[in-house]
Design an enzyme around this catalytic site. Structure first.
Site, PDB file in Angstrom:
ATOM      1  N   GLY A  23      27.475  38.856  53.986  1.00 40.69           N
ATOM      2  CA  GLY A  23      29.428  38.763  53.744  1.00 40.69           C
ATOM      3  C   GLY A  23      28.669  38.989  51.930  1.00 40.69           C
TER       4      GLY A  23
ATOM      5  N   GLY B 156      32.143  38.672  49.583  1.00 37.01           N
ATOM      6  CA  GLY B 156      33.453  38.315  48.805  1.00 37.01           C
ATOM      7  C   GLY B 156      32.504  37.661  47.625  1.00 37.01           C
TER       8      GLY B 156
ATOM      9  N   GLU C 292      52.891  32.047  47.481  1.00 34.03           N
ATOM     10  CA  GLU C 292      53.234  33.541  46.869  1.00 34.03           C
ATOM     11  C   GLU C 292      54.248  34.449  48.344  1.00 34.03           C
ATOM     12  OE1 GLU C 292      49.391  32.716  44.576  1.00 34.03           O
ATOM     13  OE2 GLU C 292      49.402  33.671  46.467  1.00 34.03           O
TER      14      GLU C 292
ATOM     15  N   ALA D  61      38.085  31.097  44.840  1.00 31.93           N
ATOM     16  CA  ALA D  61      37.563  32.073  43.969  1.00 31.93           C
ATOM     17  C   ALA D  61      36.491  31.876  43.365  1.00 31.93           C
ATOM     18  CB  ALA D  61      37.699  33.532  43.970  1.00 31.93           C
TER      19      ALA D  61
END
Lengths: 412, 412
Positions: free
Chosen positions: A10, A12, A170, A310
Site C-alpha cells: 500500500g 497511501g 465537502e 492523513a
C-alpha cells in the site's frame, strides 16, 4: 550477505511515508500498490466536483521513489498474506518473501451489509470513483435539461449525499456551489439554482468527531450554501430512483455514499485480533501481536485515540519504518505516540472548521488555514503551483475547469 | 414571429466557430454534441502521452456558449437526419426541426474494413481514446517490469504506431521520449531505454501531405529520438500479440492506430454525393446540392484543396454561419475560399516541421512556431496558463505529470 528484505503493501500516506523513512536504510525494499499513483486523498473530492483534474492530486509512485536506489516499486494487487511463511502472494500467484512487512493497505467504503446499494451510490476512495461521481453529477444536469416531465426532472435535480463526515460535508457544499454559481446561465430549460442537495447523517449532527459548536457552525454554513441538512436520519434503502429513510422516500437520481469505511481484508489475513471496523489491534509499537516482524500503519491500524486522517497515517508509517530499522540494529522498538496537529474540514467557498488542540476556528479564518495547509502538503512543486492557479481562477470566476464528462465503465 | 431555427450538429472547430459567428444573429440556435466539451484536438496526443490532463484540452460547450442568449446546447447523440422533413432525430427519438442546418459532425477512425483490429489498436479521436492509450502505454512498462520471460518482455516493450501522418509522428516521437527520458531510473528489472517504437506508414514517406524534404527531416528527427521508421509498409493484420506486415511479423503488446479516418455516417443521411472518404461534396458556398438550407463544415465537407485541419474547419464553420445569415437577409450566398495559414506537426522536444505557403521550416525554429501557435489557440485563458506551466516544467524536468493509470472500461 544480502540486505534484509522489507515489503510495504500500500502506498497511501502510511506506506509512502514508511518507504521514504527507509531511504537510507540498508534494506532491499519492495513497495506494492494496485495503482500506479500515490493519491492526495484530502483533495479527491475536488476531482469529484470538477475543481481539479485527476493528475493534479496524484503522483506516480515510481517517480516519487525513483531516487531511492534500495527500492523496487511493484504495480499489482496482493491476493493474500502468509505470515507463517513470511510471504506476500500476488494476484498472479507470484510470491514475495520478506523479513519485515509494513502493511498499509487502508480502507475501502462499506455499505454496512448492503452491497446492492453500490451501483446507485458510488463512494469516493479512488480516482476512478472521483471521475465516476463527476460524471454522474454533470450528467444529471444534462438529463434534467432534456427531461420534459417535471417530476422526473426534479429527481434529476436532487442530489443526496449519505454521510455527514468531512467527505460528505465537502461534497454537499461543493455540489450546492456548482448548482448555484458554476452553472448559472448555462441552461435554457432548467434553472440549476433549483437543484436540491440533501446531506443525510445518521448521528445527531454533521462532523460527529468535532465539538458540537463546530458541527453547528458547519451545518449553518451548509444551509447558507443551500444544502438541506438532515441529521439523525438513517438511510434504509437506495435504488435507481432514490433513497428510503424509514417511512420516508426521496426521489433522487444521484446518490453519493460518504457514510462508512471498512478495512482492507488483508488485515484479517494476519490472524491478529481486529476491532469492530476490521482494523488490526496492533501493539503499542505498531507491530502485530505474535508477529514482531510485521507492522501495520495508517487507517488499517487500530490505535486508541488516533483518528483516521492523513497526518496520523504519515506518522504511523514513519514510526513503523523506524521500528524496522531499530530491529535491524538490534535495538528495542519504541511505542508510537500520536502528535495531534489538529483536524480540519472545508465546507465551501470561504467556510471551514478547524480544531487544533483546544483551539477551534470556523468561517473565513478556518478556510484560510485549510487552504494553506492543503496547498503546502500537496506532493510536488508542479501540482502545488497548478492547483493554486486553478483555485485562484475558480475563486475569482466561480468556474470549475474540469467539467468534462468522460464516459466510463459504468455508463448509464 | 418566431426566430428562424438554426441547428448545428457537432461542436468541434467547425461547429463551434459556426455557433460563435451566429452570436448576434436573430435566430433560435441549437447546438448538439454527443460530448459535453469542445476538444482542442491538436493537443489530444499530449493527453495520450501523459503530458497534459484531459481537462487541459477540453472546455465545457455550455460554458463557452453560456453568454449567447440565442443558443441552446443539447447534450446527446443524433441518430439520423431527415432532410425532406427538415428534422434532426435524436437517439431517444426526440425530433428537432430546423430552418437551417449546419452539419459539422466530423470524422472517426477507420480500420479500412478491419473493424476487428479496433480492440488491439485504439485510435485517437476522443478524450476517452486518449486516456485509453495513456493507460495502455503506461501499463505496458508495468507488465514488462513484472514479466520474467525475455521474449514476452520484449513484446511489452514494443510500441507500434500505424500511420505516419501528423498524429502518428507526434505519438511515436513522444513515446520514444517517454522511454528514453521520462521513465529513466524508475524501473529496477527493465531498462525503459530499450523499448522499441516503430512507426509504420503505407506511403513512401512520413507526413505525406508535406513536401518531401520536410518528410525527410521529420524522419531524421524521429530516428534521432530513437523511433524506427518504416515507410512503404502496409499492415495486414493486428491481434493481441502484435502486427503482421505481409510475410513479416512484429510482436508488440501495444499498437496505436493513426492511419485512417472515415466520415460521420450523418453525411450519407443527406442523400448528397459523397467522395471516396465519405465526405459530402458540397457546393462552393458549402451548401448541399439540392438542399440550400443545409451547410456542411469541417472534416465532413469535401472541398478541393482544403486540408482536414483545425484552421480549415474554423473557416468553414464561420463561412457556413455567414451564409445562413445572408440567406436570412435575402442576400445571395458567397463562395468559400480557404485562407492557407500553413500546416505544422511536432515531432518531439525541439523538433517540428512547418509549411506556410512557400516557407518551409524544420528543427528548433519550427518547434517554437508550433509551441506559440498551439498555446495561442488554446481556447481559454486558464488552460493556456496551466498548459504553459506544464510545458515549462516538462521541458526542464523531462517529466510528464499526467502519468496516472485510470482503470477504464477496456481493462485487460
Amino acid at each position: 550477505m544480502a540486505s534484509p528484505r522489507v515489503v510495504i503493501v500500500g502506498c497511501g500516506f502510511g506506506g509512502l511515508w514508511a518507504a521514504q523513512a527507509l531511504k537510507r536504510a540498508r534494506v532491499d525494499l519492495t513497495v506494492i500498490d494496485r495503482t500506479n499513483h500515490h493519491l492526495f486523498t484530502p483533495l479527491l473530492y475536488q476531482v469529484a466536483t470538477a475543481g481539479l483534474s485527476a493528475p493534479s492530486v496524484a503522483g506516480p509512485i515510481r517517480h516519487i521513489l525513483a531516487r531511492q536506489r534500495n527500492t523496487t516499486v511493484l504495480y499489482g494487487e496482493v491476493r493474500t498474506l502468509e505470515p507463517a511463511r513470511r510471504t506476500v502472494v500476488m494476484e498472479n500467484a507470484e510470491e514475495i518473501a520478506y523479513d519485515y512487512l509494513i502493511l498499509a493497505a487502508g480502507t475501502t467504503h462499506s455499505y454496512f451489509g448492503h452491497d446492492d446499494w453500490a451501483p446507485y451510490a458510488p463512494g469516493l476512495k479512488t480516482l476512478e470513483d472521483a471521475i465516476e461521481i463527476r460524471r454522474r453529477v454533470l450528467l444529471a444536469f444534462e438529463h434534467a435539461e432534456r427531461e420534459r416531465d417535471p417530476v422526473k426532472r426534479a429527481a434529476w435535480l436532487t442530489f443526496v449525499v449519505v454521510g455527514g463526515g468531512a467527505t460528505g460535508v465537502e461534497l454537499a457544499g461543493t455540489f450546492a456551489e456548482i448548482a448555484r454559481h458554476t452553472l448559472r446561465g448555462e441552461f435554457r430549460r432548467i434553472d440549476p439554482h433549483t437543484a436540491r442537495v440533501v446531506l443525510v447523517e445518521g448521528a445527531g449532527r454533521v462532523l460527529p468527531p468535532y465539538p458540537p459548536e463546530l458541527s453547528a457552525k458547519a451545518q449553518l454554513a451548509l444551509e447558507r450554501l443551500g444544502v438541506t441538512v438532515w441529521p439523525g436520519r438513517v438511510v434504509t434503502g437506495i435504488d435507481a430512483e432514490g433513497v428510503s429513510l424509514g417511512e420516508e422516500r426521496l426521489a433522487a437520481k444521484t446518490v453519493i455514499w460518504a457514510a462508512g469505511v471498512k478495512s482492507s481484508p488483508l488485515g484479517a489475513a494476519l490472524g491478529a485480533p481486529l476491532d469492530r471496523a476490521g482494523r488490526v489491534q496492533v501493539s503499542p509499537d505498531l507491530s502485530v501481536p505474535g508477529h514482531a516482524e510485521i507492522f501495520v500503519a495508517g487507517d488499517l491500524a487500530a490505535v486508541p485515540g488516533v483518528p483516521g486522517i492523513a497526518p496520523a497515517a504519515k506518522q504511523m508509517g514513519r514510526h513503523a519504518a523506524r521500528n524496522v530499522i531499530r530491529r535491524l540494529n538490534g535495538e528495542p522498538t519504541v511505542e508510537f505516540t500520536y502528535r495531534d496537529y489538529g483536524q480540519l474540514a472545508t465546507i465551501g467557498r470561504n467556510a471551514a472548521v478547524v480544531m487544533i488542540g483546544r483551539l477551534k476556528l470556523s468561517g473565513f479564518a478556518a478556510w484560510l488555514v485549510w487552504l494553506v495547509a492543503h496547498i503546502y502538503f500537496l506532493i510536488n512543486f508542479r501540482n502545488r503551483l497548478v492547483v493554486m492557479i486553478d483555485w485562484a481562477w475558480a475563486y475569482w470566476s466561480y468556474q470549475r475547469y474540469a467539467r468534462i464528462i468522460i464516459r466510463g465503465a459504468k455508463s448509464r
